[in-house]
Design a protein around this motif. Structure first.
Motif, short mmCIF file in Angstrom:
data_model
loop_
_atom_site.label_atom_id
_atom_site.label_comp_id
_atom_site.label_asym_id
_atom_site.label_seq_id
_atom_site.Cartn_x
_atom_site.Cartn_y
_atom_site.Cartn_z
N ALA A 31 16.11 1.16 -16.11
CA ALA A 31 15.03 2.11 -16.39
C ALA A 31 14.09 1.56 -17.46
CB ALA A 31 15.62 3.44 -16.83
N GLY A 32 14.63 0.90 -18.45
CA GLY A 32 13.78 0.33 -19.50
C GLY A 32 12.87 -0.77 -18.98
N LEU A 33 13.41 -1.65 -18.14
CA LEU A 33 12.57 -2.70 -17.56
C LEU A 33 11.55 -2.14 -16.58
CD1 LEU A 33 15.17 -5.57 -17.03
CD2 LEU A 33 13.34 -5.45 -18.72
N GLY A 34 11.96 -1.14 -15.79
CA GLY A 34 11.02 -0.49 -14.88
C GLY A 34 9.89 0.17 -15.64
N GLU A 35 10.22 0.83 -16.72
CA GLU A 35 9.20 1.46 -17.55
C GLU A 35 8.28 0.42 -18.17
OE1 GLU A 35 7.57 2.68 -21.38
OE2 GLU A 35 9.40 1.49 -21.22
N LEU A 36 8.85 -0.68 -18.62
CA LEU A 36 8.05 -1.72 -19.24
C LEU A 36 7.03 -2.31 -18.27
CD1 LEU A 36 7.59 -3.70 -21.68
CD2 LEU A 36 9.23 -5.19 -20.54
N PHE A 37 7.51 -2.67 -17.09
CA PHE A 37 6.62 -3.33 -16.14
C PHE A 37 5.71 -2.35 -15.40
CE2 PHE A 37 9.99 -6.61 -16.37
CZ PHE A 37 9.20 -7.59 -16.91
N TYR A 39 4.97 0.97 -16.09
CA TYR A 39 4.20 1.96 -16.83
C TYR A 39 3.33 1.30 -17.89
CZ TYR A 39 3.16 6.29 -19.32
OH TYR A 39 2.53 7.34 -19.93
N ARG A 40 3.97 0.59 -18.79
CA ARG A 40 3.20 0.01 -19.90
C ARG A 40 2.25 -1.10 -19.45
NH1 ARG A 40 5.63 1.29 -25.24
NH2 ARG A 40 7.45 2.56 -24.77
N MET A 41 2.81 -2.09 -18.76
CA MET A 41 1.98 -3.23 -18.40
C MET A 41 0.94 -2.85 -17.34
SD MET A 41 2.93 -7.13 -17.21
CE MET A 41 4.63 -6.79 -17.28
N LEU A 42 1.35 -2.10 -16.34
CA LEU A 42 0.43 -1.75 -15.27
C LEU A 42 -0.67 -0.81 -15.73
CD1 LEU A 42 -0.02 -2.36 -12.29
CD2 LEU A 42 1.27 -0.30 -11.76
N VAL A 55 -6.06 1.03 -3.23
CA VAL A 55 -5.68 0.40 -4.50
C VAL A 55 -5.40 1.47 -5.55
CG1 VAL A 55 -6.43 -1.12 -6.36
CG2 VAL A 55 -6.96 -1.69 -4.00
N LEU A 56 -6.23 2.50 -5.59
CA LEU A 56 -6.03 3.58 -6.54
C LEU A 56 -4.76 4.38 -6.23
CD1 LEU A 56 -7.07 5.20 -8.95
CD2 LEU A 56 -8.38 6.59 -7.35
N ASP A 57 -4.48 4.60 -4.95
CA ASP A 57 -3.27 5.32 -4.56
C ASP A 57 -2.02 4.54 -4.94
OD1 ASP A 57 -4.83 7.35 -3.53
OD2 ASP A 57 -4.78 6.53 -1.48
N VAL A 58 -2.02 3.23 -4.68
CA VAL A 58 -0.87 2.40 -5.03
C VAL A 58 -0.70 2.34 -6.54
CG1 VAL A 58 0.03 0.03 -4.99
CG2 VAL A 58 -0.96 1.03 -2.93
N LEU A 62 2.60 3.75 -8.59
CA LEU A 62 3.39 2.85 -9.43
C LEU A 62 3.44 3.34 -10.88
CD1 LEU A 62 2.39 -0.67 -8.08
CD2 LEU A 62 4.56 0.53 -7.78
N VAL A 63 2.33 3.85 -11.37
CA VAL A 63 2.32 4.38 -12.74
C VAL A 63 3.19 5.63 -12.83
CG1 VAL A 63 0.85 5.44 -14.50
CG2 VAL A 63 0.15 3.34 -13.41
N ARG A 64 3.17 6.48 -11.80
CA ARG A 64 4.06 7.66 -11.81
C ARG A 64 5.53 7.24 -11.76
NH1 ARG A 64 1.39 10.01 -7.32
NH2 ARG A 64 -0.66 10.55 -8.07
#
Length: 100
Positions: A31-37, A39-42, A55-58, A62-64
């Motif tokens: 969960a931490g790595l998923g959140e990092l890549f 949420y934060r990075m994206l 592109v906006l939908d994807v 991914l951010v959700r």
């Protein structure tokens, strides 16, 4: 012929803190790595991507997903800390206190 530890019957399997700790820690790591890549990075890179169509939908999905991973990691941290505190209390509970 001896049975291996993996082939032990479910009736003899005990649910202990030591058996739950790896699951809690792997969940926290994932969960931490998923959140990092996701949420934060994206969300920081999202400024540079087009804001239209597929592109906006994807990007939004991914951010959700990354936001959900953040919530899971928040719960997993408290679960891991609780398991650690319980294991420490059990370990130190069996020892005698120091005498002056």
């Amino acid at each position: 012929m001896q049975k291996s530890a993996a082939a032990a019957s479910p009736a003899n399997a005990a649910l202990t803190v030591e058996s739950l700790a790896p699951y809690a820690l792997w969940t926290l790591l994932a969960a931490g790595l998923g959140e990092l890549f996701l949420y934060r990075m994206l969300s920081r890179v999202g400024v540079h991507i087009p804001k239209e169509g597929l592109v906006l939908d994807v990007y939004s999905s991914l951010v959700r997903t990354g936001s959900f991973a953040f919530n899971v990691s928040s719960v997993a941290v408290f679960l891991a800390l609780g398991l650690l505190a319980y294991a420490c209390a059990r370990r130190w509970g069996g020892r005698r206190p120091l005498r002056a």
